[in-house]
Motif scaffolding. Structure first.
Motif, PDB file in Angstrom:
ATOM      1  N   ALA A 109      60.099 -17.837 -34.324  1.00 18.06           N
ATOM      2  CA  ALA A 109      60.238 -16.174 -34.417  1.00 18.06           C
ATOM      3  C   ALA A 109      61.339 -16.704 -35.806  1.00 18.06           C
ATOM      4  O   ALA A 109      60.548 -15.498 -36.592  1.00 18.06           O
ATOM      5  CB  ALA A 109      61.692 -16.569 -33.826  1.00 18.06           C
ATOM      6  N   ILE A 110      61.694 -17.560 -36.246  1.00 16.41           N
ATOM      7  CA  ILE A 110      61.767 -17.034 -38.192  1.00 16.41           C
ATOM      8  C   ILE A 110      60.991 -16.726 -39.018  1.00 16.41           C
ATOM      9  O   ILE A 110      60.931 -16.697 -39.132  1.00 16.41           O
ATOM     10  CB  ILE A 110      62.641 -18.599 -38.182  1.00 16.41           C
ATOM     11  N   HIS A 161      59.539 -14.827 -41.397  1.00 21.66           N
ATOM     12  CA  HIS A 161      58.782 -14.782 -42.603  1.00 21.66           C
ATOM     13  C   HIS A 161      57.365 -14.887 -42.973  1.00 21.66           C
ATOM     14  O   HIS A 161      57.039 -14.278 -43.736  1.00 21.66           O
ATOM     15  CB  HIS A 161      58.905 -16.697 -43.299  1.00 21.66           C
ATOM     16  N   ALA A 162      57.010 -14.419 -42.211  1.00 20.55           N
ATOM     17  CA  ALA A 162      55.117 -14.580 -41.755  1.00 20.55           C
ATOM     18  C   ALA A 162      54.978 -12.396 -42.162  1.00 20.55           C
ATOM     19  O   ALA A 162      54.369 -12.349 -43.286  1.00 20.55           O
ATOM     20  CB  ALA A 162      53.749 -14.348 -41.242  1.00 20.55           C
ATOM     21  N   ALA A 163      55.948 -12.118 -41.826  1.00 19.27           N
ATOM     22  CA  ALA A 163      56.081 -10.651 -42.180  1.00 19.27           C
ATOM     23  C   ALA A 163      56.787 -10.565 -43.279  1.00 19.27           C
ATOM     24  O   ALA A 163      55.817  -9.434 -43.998  1.00 19.27           O
ATOM     25  CB  ALA A 163      56.811  -9.574 -40.564  1.00 19.27           C
ATOM     26  N   ALA A 175      51.046 -19.899 -38.728  1.00 20.21           N
ATOM     27  CA  ALA A 175      50.539 -22.069 -37.614  1.00 20.21           C
ATOM     28  C   ALA A 175      51.419 -22.104 -37.619  1.00 20.21           C
ATOM     29  O   ALA A 175      52.003 -22.676 -36.314  1.00 20.21           O
ATOM     30  CB  ALA A 175      49.525 -22.342 -39.167  1.00 20.21           C
ATOM     31  N   ALA A 176      52.584 -22.499 -38.132  1.00 19.39           N
ATOM     32  CA  ALA A 176      54.498 -22.794 -37.314  1.00 19.39           C
ATOM     33  C   ALA A 176      54.714 -22.095 -36.233  1.00 19.39           C
ATOM     34  O   ALA A 176      55.103 -22.975 -35.922  1.00 19.39           O
ATOM     35  CB  ALA A 176      55.070 -22.887 -39.765  1.00 19.39           C
ATOM     36  N   ALA A 177      54.337 -20.790 -36.703  1.00 21.44           N
ATOM     37  CA  ALA A 177      54.859 -20.215 -35.029  1.00 21.44           C
ATOM     38  C   ALA A 177      53.964 -20.570 -34.270  1.00 21.44           C
ATOM     39  O   ALA A 177      54.729 -20.574 -33.128  1.00 21.44           O
ATOM     40  CB  ALA A 177      54.973 -18.662 -35.308  1.00 21.44           C
ATOM     41  N   PHE A 202      65.206 -25.240 -29.490  1.00 21.89           N
ATOM     42  CA  PHE A 202      64.787 -25.322 -30.943  1.00 21.89           C
ATOM     43  C   PHE A 202      63.615 -24.419 -31.200  1.00 21.89           C
ATOM     44  O   PHE A 202      63.234 -23.159 -32.727  1.00 21.89           O
ATOM     45  CB  PHE A 202      65.132 -26.676 -31.669  1.00 21.89           C
ATOM     46  N   ALA A 203      61.830 -25.082 -30.291  1.00 23.17           N
ATOM     47  CA  ALA A 203      61.010 -24.412 -31.159  1.00 23.17           C
ATOM     48  C   ALA A 203      61.358 -23.131 -30.699  1.00 23.17           C
ATOM     49  O   ALA A 203      60.083 -22.292 -32.412  1.00 23.17           O
ATOM     50  CB  ALA A 203      60.096 -25.087 -30.523  1.00 23.17           C
ATOM     51  N   ARG A 204      61.585 -22.597 -30.278  1.00 21.19           N
ATOM     52  CA  ARG A 204      61.478 -21.108 -29.613  1.00 21.19           C
ATOM     53  C   ARG A 204      62.474 -20.146 -31.223  1.00 21.19           C
ATOM     54  O   ARG A 204      61.897 -19.336 -31.474  1.00 21.19           O
ATOM     55  CB  ARG A 204      62.608 -20.802 -28.480  1.00 21.19           C
ATOM     56  N   ARG A 205      63.192 -21.086 -31.698  1.00 21.72           N
ATOM     57  CA  ARG A 205      64.044 -19.793 -32.549  1.00 21.72           C
ATOM     58  C   ARG A 205      63.151 -20.302 -33.612  1.00 21.72           C
ATOM     59  O   ARG A 205      63.040 -19.177 -34.700  1.00 21.72           O
ATOM     60  CB  ARG A 205      65.032 -20.531 -32.802  1.00 21.72           C
TER      61      ARG A 205
END
Length: 86
Positions: free
Chosen positions: A56-57, A61-63, A29-31, A50-53
């Motif tokens: 991705a982070i 984390h989800a993975a 959801a954060a992504a 910043f939002a794109r990066r």
């Protein structure tokens, strides 16, 4: 306090795996939020970058959370949980 991971019961592992899956859903959801902000024309270029990066982070984390959950469900302990013991 050190944790003896080998003492986790199958029920413990299942419960932790379920919590890891929920954490993965939150990260997903954060992504998505980051993806939306990354294309928002009302945001500055820096904010969009910043939002794109951040998106991705969050996906990473989800993975990671899903991989840890799968390891727990397989009856093992994720290596990253025990690396400090070696």
């Amino acid at each position: 306090m050190e944790t003896d991971w080998d003492e986790l019961t199958p029920d413990d592992r299942t419960a932790i795996a379920a919590a890891m899956e929920e954490a993965a859903n939150v990260a997903d959801a954060a992504a998505l939020d980051g993806d939306r902000a990354a294309v928002d024309a009302d945001e500055s270029p820096a904010a969009r970058a910043f939002a794109r990066r951040s998106a991705a982070i969050a996906r990473g984390h989800a993975a990671d959370y899903r991989a840890e959950a799968a390891t727990l469900r397989a009856g093992d302990i994720p290596d990253c949980w025990t690396a400090s013991r070696h």
